[in-house]
Write an enzyme that holds these catalytic residues in place. Structure first.
Site, short mmCIF file in Angstrom:
data_model
loop_
_atom_site.label_atom_id
_atom_site.label_comp_id
_atom_site.label_asym_id
_atom_site.label_seq_id
_atom_site.Cartn_x
_atom_site.Cartn_y
_atom_site.Cartn_z
N HIS A 196 -2.98 -57.89 23.58
CA HIS A 196 -2.86 -58.20 22.15
C HIS A 196 -3.74 -59.38 21.77
O HIS A 196 -4.19 -59.49 20.63
CB HIS A 196 -1.40 -58.39 21.75
N ARG A 204 1.35 -54.08 12.42
CA ARG A 204 2.11 -54.64 13.55
C ARG A 204 3.02 -55.74 13.01
O ARG A 204 2.70 -56.93 13.04
CB ARG A 204 1.15 -55.22 14.60
N ARG A 207 5.27 -50.71 11.27
CA ARG A 207 5.90 -50.51 12.58
C ARG A 207 6.97 -51.57 12.76
O ARG A 207 6.74 -52.75 12.53
CB ARG A 207 4.86 -50.62 13.69
N GLU A 227 3.68 -43.35 22.96
CA GLU A 227 2.95 -44.30 23.82
C GLU A 227 3.59 -44.44 25.19
O GLU A 227 3.11 -45.22 26.02
CB GLU A 227 2.81 -45.67 23.13
N ASP A 258 -0.82 -48.42 25.11
CA ASP A 258 0.33 -48.35 26.02
C ASP A 258 0.37 -47.04 26.78
O ASP A 258 0.78 -47.01 27.94
CB ASP A 258 1.63 -48.54 25.23
N ARG A 269 -1.94 -53.76 30.98
CA ARG A 269 -3.12 -53.86 30.11
C ARG A 269 -3.60 -55.29 29.91
O ARG A 269 -4.69 -55.52 29.38
CB ARG A 269 -2.84 -53.19 28.75
N CYS A 306 -3.52 -44.63 16.86
CA CYS A 306 -3.68 -46.01 16.35
C CYS A 306 -3.98 -46.99 17.47
O CYS A 306 -4.07 -48.20 17.24
CB CYS A 306 -2.46 -46.45 15.56
C1 PEP Z 1 -0.75 -48.96 21.35
O1 PEP Z 1 0.02 -49.17 22.29
O2 PEP Z 1 -1.77 -48.25 21.45
C2 PEP Z 1 -0.51 -49.58 20.04
C3 PEP Z 1 -1.24 -49.28 19.00
O3 PEP Z 1 0.45 -50.55 19.98
P1 PEP Z 1 0.24 -52.03 20.53
O4 PEP Z 1 -1.21 -52.19 20.88
O5 PEP Z 1 0.66 -52.97 19.47
O6 PEP Z 1 1.13 -52.06 21.72
MG MG Z 2 1.94 -50.05 21.89
#
Ligand code: PEP
Ligand code: MG
Length: 584
Positions: free
Chosen positions: A200, A307, A344, A444, A468, A478, A515
Site C-alpha cells: 500500500h 479505499r 469499499r 481477492e 491480494d 506483497r 481494481c
Molecule cells: C487488491 O487487493 O487488488 C485491491 C485493490 O485492494 P488493496 O490493494 O487495497 O488490498
Molecule cells: Mg485487496
C-alpha cells in the site's frame, strides 16, 4: 563517487534531487529541522535530558537495596560513566547548532555512528559496550520525548520546512499512513530499503505521481543526507552522486517525459473505444475524497475503488463517527457529479493500521490475519456506523457498497444481514437512503474465485483485487521485497483464475471489473482486454496511459490469441504465446 543501486520500480518517471534521509532509528523519534534562531534552546533541551537521566540513574544507584546483585550496581555505574563522558553529547550538540537537526534526530544520528563503530570491534567485552551506549541514548530519547507536551508518532517525523521541490525521501521503510501524510508535502522522489510493487505504500507513492523505487536494499545505509540522487522509476535504479554525463542524460529523459505527458493530455476527451469498436469503461481508484477531482478531470466514468480505510488513518482522536464519515462520502459523490462510486468498507490489517488515537486498532498485521471484512465483522458497531454513513450518502448520488476479502458464505450472510440492519436503523430514524443500493464483493481470495457462483448469486457486481489475489494464490507477501521476484501477475495460475472469473461473471450478466494494480499497468492492458475485461479501475495517474493502449487495441484479434497463453504452462511456451498476443 558515483554508484548505482537497484530496486523495484513502483512509480514511473525520473527524479533528480537531494536525499533527505530518514534513518531507521530516527523513524521512532521526532525528525525535523528546528527553526533558525532556536538552536540554543534545542541544545538546552538535549542537555536537560542528559541531566534528567543522570539524576534518575543516581537515584536508582543510591536506592539499590543492600542485597541487590553486584552486577546491578556495576551496570548502573557503567551507564553513569557513559553519561558523564561529554563526548556523547558533543556531536549531537554540533548537529543541532550547525545543521538545525532537532535534538532526538541529532542524538540518533550520533548513536547510529557509534553503533556502527562498535559493530566492527572484535573484542566481545568492548562490543557489548555498544549496547550500553544504546540503552543510555534510549533513556535520553525517552526523557526528550517526555519533555514534549505533544506526542510523537511515526508520522510526525517530517515537517514541511524539511521538504523542498528537489527533495528525495530515503527511508528504511515507510508505513502507508505515513506515506499518505507525505501527500501534503511537495517532494520529487522516493526510495526505500523495503517494500514490494503492490504494497500500500507503493500504491500511495504512485498516487502521488512521484518517481519511486522500493526494495533498494541498504539504500538508507549507503546514501547520505544531502547526497545528489537520480531516481529512475522506470528501470528501478537509484544513482548516487551522478556525474555530469549521467545528469545530462537523465535531464534529457525528464524533458521527453514532460513532452509525452502533454501529448497524453489530448486523449482526455476521446471515447475509450478499441479499434474494433468495443467500448471500455475506465474507473478511478482513490484513497482520499479530494482525489475525486482529478479522477473526473481525467475522464474516469466513476470511482471503482474508494479505499475508505485511509479516512481512518493518521488520526489522533477516535474513529470518525457516522456524521463525519457521511460528509466525506458525500464529498466524493458530489465531486463525482452523479457518477458511480464504489465505497469499499474498511480494509485495515496487514500493512494498514488505524490511527494512533483509536482504541480499536487491534487489527492483525499478518496478511492472513484479522483483516478487512473479518475485522469489520468482529467490530459490528463500527461496521454498522460505516454502513449507515454510506447508506445516508447514497440518497445524494450513486454510492455503492464494496466488501473486501470475502471468502466464506457465512461472512457474506453476516455482511448482508448487517447491511439490512443498517437500513432498518436509518428507516427507524426517518433518514433518507437508497433502499436499492448496489452491493458488490471484491474477489481477492482464491477461495472466492473458486466458488464464484456463490458470489454471482448474492452480489450486484464484483471487482477483482489482483494485488491480494496474486499474494494469496502464490503465497507471496506483497510487501516483502525478499520474495518480490516471485510476485508474478503473469503466473499461469493467475491468468487462468482471471479468465475464469471474467468469463463466469460475463455469462451470468454480473458487472465485473479489476481494481488491482494489474488494471492500471499499460504493459498488461492488451492482456486484460484479451481476457475479456471491459471495466478497468486504476489510479487516475494511469488512466491516460491505459487509454492509449486501448485505443490501439483490437479485442477480436486479442481474444483469438489468448487461449494459447492460458494453455502455456512452460515459461518458454508462455513467453512465446504472450509475445504473439502483444503483437496484435
Ligand atoms: C487488491 O487487493 O487488488 C485491491 C485493490 O485492494 P488493496 O490493494 O487495497 O488490498
Ligand atoms: Mg485487496
Amino acid at each position: 563517487m558515483t554508484f548505482a543501486l537497484h530496486g523495484i520500480p513502483v512509480s514511473k518517471g525520473v527524479a533528480i534531487g537531494k536525499a533527505l534521509l530518514i534513518s531507521r532509528a530516527a523513524l521512532e523519534v521526532s525528525h525535523y529541522l528546528i527553526e533558525p534562531g532556536t538552536e540554543e534552546e534545542e541544545a538546552k533541551r538535549l542537555l536537560d535530558a542528559f541531566r534528567k537521566v543522570r539524576e534518575e540513574l543516581e537515584q536508582l544507584r543510591f536506592g539499590l537495596p543492600k542485597d541487590a546483585p553486584q552486577e546491578m550496581a556495576a551496570f548502573l555505574d557503567v551507564h553513569a560513566m557513559i553519561l558523564a563522558d561529554p563526548t556523547l553529547a558533543e556531536k549531537p550538540l554540533q548537529l543541532i547548532r550547525t545543521q538545525r537537526l532537532n535534538a532526538a534526530w541529532a542524538l540518533t544520528t550520533e548513536l547510529n555512528d557509534l553503533l556502527e563503530q562498535f559493530a566492527e570491534i572484535e573484542d566481545p567485552y568492548l562490543k557489548e559496550r555498544g549496547n550500553d551506549i544504546r540503552q543510555v541514548a534510549e533513556r535520553v530519547l525517552k526523557a526528550l520525548y517526555l519533555q514534549q507536551k505533544d506526542s510523537v508518532s511515526h508520522s510526525d517525523f517530517l515537517s514541511p520546512c524539511d521538504v523542498g521541490a528537489d527533495t528525495i525521501i530515503v527511508a528504511h521503510d515507510i508505513a502507508p499512513h505515513d506515506m499518505l501524510r507525505f501527500k501534503e508535502f511537495s517532494f520529487t522522489g522516493f526510495v526505500t530499503d523495503l517494500g514490494g510493487k503492490t504494497s500500500h505504500t507503493a500504491i500511495v507513492a504512485r498516487s502521488m505521481e512521484i518517481p519511486a523505487v522500493v526494495g533498494v536494499r541498504h539504500a538508507s545505509e549507503m546514501i547520505r543526507h544531502g547526497d545528489w540522487l537520480i531516481v529512475d522509476g522506470d528501470q528501478g535504479f537509484v544513482v548516487v552522486a551522478p556525474d555530469a554525463g549521467l545528469l545530462e542524460h537523465y535531464r534529457h529523459l525528464q524533458a521527453q517525459e514532460i513532452q509525452e505527458f502533454q501529448k497524453l493530455q489530448q486523449l482526455k476527451y476521446s471515447k475509450t473505444r478499441t479499434q474494433d469498436g468495443v467500448n471500455i469503461e475506465l474507473f478511478a481508484n482513490i484513497e482520499l475524497p479530494e482525489d475525486a477531482t482529478q479522477a473526473v478531470e481525467l475522464g474516469a466514468v466513476g470511482v471503482g475503488l474508494f479505499r475508505s480505510e485511509f479516512l481512518f488513518m493518521n488520526r489522533n482522536e477516535a474513529m470518525p463517527g457516522e456524521e463525519q464519515q457521511y460528509k466525506e462520502y458525500r464529498r466524493v459523490l458530489d465531486l463525482m457529479q452523479g457518477l458511480p462510486v464504489n465505497i469499499r468498507t474498511i480494509d485495515v490489517g496487514a500493512d494498514k493500521v488505524l490511527g494512533a488515537g483509536s482504541d480499536l486498532s487491534q487489527t492483525g498485521t499478518s496478511p492472513l490475519g484479522l483483516r478487512a471484512i473479518r475485522w469489520s465483522l468482529a467490530e459490528p458497531e463500527i461496521f454498522l456506523t460505516q454502513l449507515r454513513a454510506i447508506l445516508r450518502a447514497s440518497a445524494y448520488g450513486q454510492a455503492r457498497i464494496l466488501i473486501p476479502m470475502l471468502a466464506h458464505a457465512k461472512e457474506i450472510d453476516e455482511t448482508l444481514t448487517l447491511i439490512t440492519k443498517a437500513k432498518q436503523q436509518l428507516h427507524q430514524r426517518g433518514q433518507a437512503f437508497n433502499p436499492n443500493i448496489q452491493v458488490g464483493a471484491m474477489i481477492e481470495v482464491p477461495a472466492a474465485a473458486l466458488v464464484l457462483p456463490l458470489f454471482l448469486q448474492r452480489f450486484d457486481f464484483l471487482s477483482i483485487g489482483t494485488n491480494d489475489l496474486i499474494q494469496y494464490t502464490l503465497a507471496i507477501d506483497r510487501t516483502d521485497h525478499a520474495v518480490a521476484h516471485l510476485y508474478d501477475p503473469l503466473h499461469p495460475a493467475i491468468l487462468n483464475l482471471l479468465a475464469s472469473i471474467i468469463r463466469q461473471a460475463k455469462n451470468a450478466g454480473i458487472p465485473i471489473s479489476v481494481c488491482g494494480e494489474m488494471a492500471g499497468d499499460p504493459a498488461l492492458t492488451k492482456l486484460m482486454l484479451a481476457l475479456g475485461l471491459t471495466d478497468f479501475s486504476m489510479h487516475f495517474s494511469q488512466l491516460l496511459l491505459v487509454k492509449r493502449e486501448i485505443l490501439r487495441a483490437n479485442v477480436g484479434e486479442l481474444k483469438s490469441r489468448v487461449e494459447a497463453v492460458l494453455n502455456a504452462f512452460e515459461p518458454s511456451q508462455q513467453s512465446q504465446a504472450l509475445e504473439y498476443l502483444f503483437q496484435a
